[in-house]
Design an enzyme around this catalytic site. Structure first.
Site, PDB file in Angstrom:
ATOM      1  N   ASN A   1      32.796  10.009  17.157  1.00  0.00           N
ATOM      2  CA  ASN A   1      32.888  10.560  15.806  1.00  0.00           C
ATOM      3  C   ASN A   1      34.086  11.488  15.604  1.00  0.00           C
ATOM      4  O   ASN A   1      34.577  11.625  14.487  1.00  0.00           O
ATOM      5  CB  ASN A   1      31.580  11.317  15.499  1.00  0.00           C
ATOM      6  CG  ASN A   1      31.707  12.191  14.284  1.00  0.00           C
ATOM      7  OD1 ASN A   1      31.660  11.700  13.153  1.00  0.00           O
ATOM      8  ND2 ASN A   1      31.879  13.498  14.475  1.00  0.00           N
TER       9      ASN A   1
ATOM     10  N   SER B   1      36.865   4.284   8.861  1.00  0.00           N
ATOM     11  CA  SER B   1      36.969   4.809   7.493  1.00  0.00           C
ATOM     12  C   SER B   1      37.330   3.647   6.576  1.00  0.00           C
ATOM     13  O   SER B   1      37.976   2.682   7.023  1.00  0.00           O
ATOM     14  CB  SER B   1      38.079   5.861   7.429  1.00  0.00           C
ATOM     15  OG  SER B   1      38.423   6.121   6.092  1.00  0.00           O
TER      16      SER B   1
ATOM     17  N   TYR C   1      46.495   8.205   9.749  1.00  0.00           N
ATOM     18  CA  TYR C   1      45.025   8.167   9.747  1.00  0.00           C
ATOM     19  C   TYR C   1      44.514   6.737   9.539  1.00  0.00           C
ATOM     20  O   TYR C   1      43.627   6.267  10.267  1.00  0.00           O
ATOM     21  CB  TYR C   1      44.523   9.098   8.637  1.00  0.00           C
ATOM     22  CG  TYR C   1      43.027   9.261   8.556  1.00  0.00           C
ATOM     23  CD1 TYR C   1      42.352  10.106   9.432  1.00  0.00           C
ATOM     24  CD2 TYR C   1      42.286   8.590   7.581  1.00  0.00           C
ATOM     25  CE1 TYR C   1      40.966  10.271   9.341  1.00  0.00           C
ATOM     26  CE2 TYR C   1      40.914   8.755   7.481  1.00  0.00           C
ATOM     27  CZ  TYR C   1      40.253   9.597   8.365  1.00  0.00           C
ATOM     28  OH  TYR C   1      38.888   9.754   8.267  1.00  0.00           O
TER      29      TYR C   1
ATOM     30  N   ALA D   1      46.048   3.942  10.126  1.00  0.00           N
ATOM     31  CA  ALA D   1      46.359   3.115  11.306  1.00  0.00           C
ATOM     32  C   ALA D   1      45.348   3.390  12.419  1.00  0.00           C
ATOM     33  O   ALA D   1      44.864   2.457  13.082  1.00  0.00           O
ATOM     34  CB  ALA D   1      47.779   3.408  11.793  1.00  0.00           C
ATOM     35  N   SER D   2      44.991   4.659  12.604  1.00  0.00           N
ATOM     36  CA  SER D   2      44.019   4.987  13.668  1.00  0.00           C
ATOM     37  C   SER D   2      42.668   4.356  13.355  1.00  0.00           C
ATOM     38  O   SER D   2      41.992   3.836  14.238  1.00  0.00           O
ATOM     39  CB  SER D   2      43.887   6.507  13.836  1.00  0.00           C
ATOM     40  OG  SER D   2      43.200   7.099  12.741  1.00  0.00           O
ATOM     41  N   LYS D   3      42.276   4.377  12.086  1.00  0.00           N
ATOM     42  CA  LYS D   3      40.960   3.868  11.716  1.00  0.00           C
ATOM     43  C   LYS D   3      40.930   2.336  11.720  1.00  0.00           C
ATOM     44  O   LYS D   3      39.882   1.735  11.977  1.00  0.00           O
ATOM     45  CB  LYS D   3      40.546   4.428  10.348  1.00  0.00           C
ATOM     46  CG  LYS D   3      40.375   5.948  10.327  1.00  0.00           C
ATOM     47  CD  LYS D   3      39.317   6.414  11.323  1.00  0.00           C
ATOM     48  CE  LYS D   3      39.018   7.889  11.253  1.00  0.00           C
ATOM     49  NZ  LYS D   3      38.033   8.329  12.243  1.00  0.00           N
TER      50      LYS D   3
ATOM     51  N   ILE E   1      33.158  11.421   1.905  1.00  0.00           N
ATOM     52  CA  ILE E   1      31.955  12.144   2.325  1.00  0.00           C
ATOM     53  C   ILE E   1      32.229  13.650   2.246  1.00  0.00           C
ATOM     54  O   ILE E   1      33.303  14.113   2.663  1.00  0.00           O
ATOM     55  CB  ILE E   1      31.543  11.756   3.775  1.00  0.00           C
ATOM     56  CG1 ILE E   1      31.456  10.220   3.933  1.00  0.00           C
ATOM     57  CG2 ILE E   1      30.232  12.425   4.170  1.00  0.00           C
ATOM     58  CD1 ILE E   1      30.459   9.505   3.061  1.00  0.00           C
TER      59      ILE E   1
HETATM   60  P1  NAP Z   1      35.077  17.386  10.236  1.00  0.00           P
HETATM   61  O1  NAP Z   1      34.091  18.090   9.352  1.00  0.00           O
HETATM   62  O2  NAP Z   1      36.504  17.812  10.208  1.00  0.00           O
HETATM   63  O3  NAP Z   1      34.505  17.431  11.742  1.00  0.00           O
HETATM   64  C1  NAP Z   1      35.217  16.826  12.785  1.00  0.00           C
HETATM   65  C2  NAP Z   1      34.677  17.319  14.108  1.00  0.00           C
HETATM   66  O4  NAP Z   1      35.462  16.732  15.145  1.00  0.00           O
HETATM   67  C3  NAP Z   1      34.778  18.836  14.248  1.00  0.00           C
HETATM   68  O5  NAP Z   1      33.610  19.324  14.844  1.00  0.00           O
HETATM   69  C4  NAP Z   1      35.986  18.981  15.175  1.00  0.00           C
HETATM   70  O6  NAP Z   1      35.983  20.133  15.995  1.00  0.00           O
HETATM   71  C5  NAP Z   1      35.839  17.768  16.053  1.00  0.00           C
HETATM   72  N1  NAP Z   1      37.076  17.448  16.758  1.00  0.00           N
HETATM   73  C6  NAP Z   1      38.340  17.448  16.276  1.00  0.00           C
HETATM   74  N2  NAP Z   1      39.211  17.103  17.239  1.00  0.00           N
HETATM   75  C7  NAP Z   1      38.479  16.895  18.369  1.00  0.00           C
HETATM   76  C8  NAP Z   1      38.798  16.526  19.699  1.00  0.00           C
HETATM   77  N3  NAP Z   1      40.063  16.299  20.074  1.00  0.00           N
HETATM   78  N4  NAP Z   1      37.796  16.414  20.599  1.00  0.00           N
HETATM   79  C9  NAP Z   1      36.516  16.658  20.252  1.00  0.00           C
HETATM   80  N5  NAP Z   1      36.148  16.999  18.994  1.00  0.00           N
HETATM   81  C10 NAP Z   1      37.118  17.122  18.072  1.00  0.00           C
HETATM   82  O7  NAP Z   1      35.095  15.827   9.935  1.00  0.00           O
HETATM   83  P2  NAP Z   1      33.992  14.855   9.286  1.00  0.00           P
HETATM   84  O8  NAP Z   1      34.295  14.734   7.846  1.00  0.00           O
HETATM   85  O9  NAP Z   1      32.641  15.243   9.741  1.00  0.00           O
HETATM   86  O10 NAP Z   1      34.448  13.472   9.959  1.00  0.00           O
HETATM   87  C11 NAP Z   1      33.809  12.925  11.113  1.00  0.00           C
HETATM   88  C12 NAP Z   1      34.401  11.549  11.366  1.00  0.00           C
HETATM   89  O11 NAP Z   1      34.208  10.729  10.210  1.00  0.00           O
HETATM   90  C13 NAP Z   1      35.902  11.569  11.624  1.00  0.00           C
HETATM   91  O12 NAP Z   1      36.236  10.588  12.585  1.00  0.00           O
HETATM   92  C14 NAP Z   1      36.485  11.195  10.279  1.00  0.00           C
HETATM   93  O13 NAP Z   1      37.757  10.612  10.392  1.00  0.00           O
HETATM   94  C15 NAP Z   1      35.454  10.212   9.782  1.00  0.00           C
HETATM   95  N6  NAP Z   1      35.460  10.044   8.329  1.00  0.00           N
HETATM   96  C16 NAP Z   1      35.204  11.088   7.495  1.00  0.00           C
HETATM   97  C17 NAP Z   1      35.233  10.879   6.120  1.00  0.00           C
HETATM   98  C18 NAP Z   1      34.951  11.981   5.134  1.00  0.00           C
HETATM   99  O14 NAP Z   1      35.084  11.721   3.926  1.00  0.00           O
HETATM  100  N7  NAP Z   1      34.557  13.164   5.547  1.00  0.00           N
HETATM  101  C19 NAP Z   1      35.551   9.619   5.618  1.00  0.00           C
HETATM  102  C20 NAP Z   1      35.802   8.572   6.494  1.00  0.00           C
HETATM  103  C21 NAP Z   1      35.753   8.802   7.856  1.00  0.00           C
HETATM  104  P3  NAP Z   1      36.493  21.581  15.485  1.00  0.00           P
HETATM  105  O15 NAP Z   1      35.349  22.121  14.689  1.00  0.00           O
HETATM  106  O16 NAP Z   1      36.732  22.330  16.762  1.00  0.00           O
HETATM  107  O17 NAP Z   1      37.720  21.351  14.694  1.00  0.00           O
END
Ligand code: NAP
Length: 248
Positions: A91, A143, A156, A158-160, A189
């Protein structure tokens, strides 16, 4: 019987946002939890306390998912403590949005390493355990922009998109050992990641979504629960969009 009773799940980036919601959902269904995040801070400590109170075994490790050696070490340590790992949720993710014109090599590398290389790192690390068990469910957080692309998010997206290819390949490679691999592609989200966007941009996004709102982390967690559990025992190699019909 709860859906994940007797199962152990490893979730990366679990101290907030979608990762935290998945941890809460899995705990409510009886899973023991190995959680990782960059730091073991107050947020993480509070989450471990909250989840432990539900009666499941929970351990949080400070571990950078983008680092191969740290992924190996955390899985080794967790395996000693928990014995088996049945579910892996990749995640952890970050954004470093900017137009390609302005994107630095560092912004490219960081996003690819944290979002994509981490998926390789953790999957490699749990692979032999899952092979021995002849059981596993791997869930990778992609994503919708990995499918559609998005201006200002070349790194982003490209990674996804890379995660989608990886997911489908692993599903083909490990399916004969009863290891399933799927991806979730969330749309917009409401988490700290999207909180960073200006208010007018967030409103504009919500307006464009047929369901007329952003999704909640819990709505993503429910799909993760489906993929983690035997409810999806014949589902593998798929990308499930959780986006309110934003991308059809
Ligand atoms: P978020 O609130 O920014 O939370 C991301 C979490 O990942 C945080 O706890 C962060 O830790 C941790 N993290 C960052 N870099 C890391 C690393 N190198 N090793 C271990 N943990 C790490 O993001 P989110 O919105 O919950 O997103 C979660 C996933 O869903 C991500 O992959 C994101 O790309 C994907 N996603 C999100 C959305 C959206 O709309 N929110 C949409 C599509 C996909 P810290 O607290 O220490 O920074």
């Amino acid at each position: 019987m709860k859906l994940l009773e007797g199962k152990t799940a490893l979730i990366t980036g679990a101290s907030r946002g979608i990762g935290k919601a998945i941890a809460e959902k899995f705990a409510s269904e009886g899973a023991n939890l190995i959680l990782t995040d960059l730091f073991y801070d107050d947020n993480a400590r509070a989450l471990v306390e909250e989840l432990s109170a539900t009666g499941v075994k929970v351990k949080m490790y400070a571990s950078d998912a983008s680092k191969f050696d740290q992924a190996q070490a955390v899985v080794e340590e967790a395996a000693k403590e928990f014995g088996q790992i049945h579910i892996l949720v990749n995640n952890a993710g970050i954004t470093r949005d900017t137009l390609l014109m302005r994107m630095t090599e560092d912004q490219w590398d960081m996003v690819i390493n944290v979002n994509l290389k981490s998926v390789f790192n953790l999957t490699k690390a749990v692979q032999s355990l899952m092979l021995k068990q002849r059981y596993g469910s791997i869930i990778n957080m992609s994503s919708v922009v990995g499918v559609s692309g998005n201006a200002g998010q070349a790194n982003y997206s490209a990674s996804k998109a890379g995660i989608v290819g990886f997911t489908k390949s692993v599903a083909r490679e490990l399916g004969s050992r009863n290891i399933r691999c799927n991806a979730i592609a969330p749309g917009f989200i409401l988490t700290e990641m999207t909180d960073k966007l200006p208010e007018d941009v967030r409103k504009e996004w919500a307006e464009k979504i047929p369901l007329k709102r952003g999704g909640t982390p819990d709505e993503v967690a429910k799909v993760a629960l489906f993929l983690a559990s035997d409810l999806s025992s014949y589902v593998s190699g798929q990308v499930i969009q959780v986006c309110g019909a934003m991308l059809t």
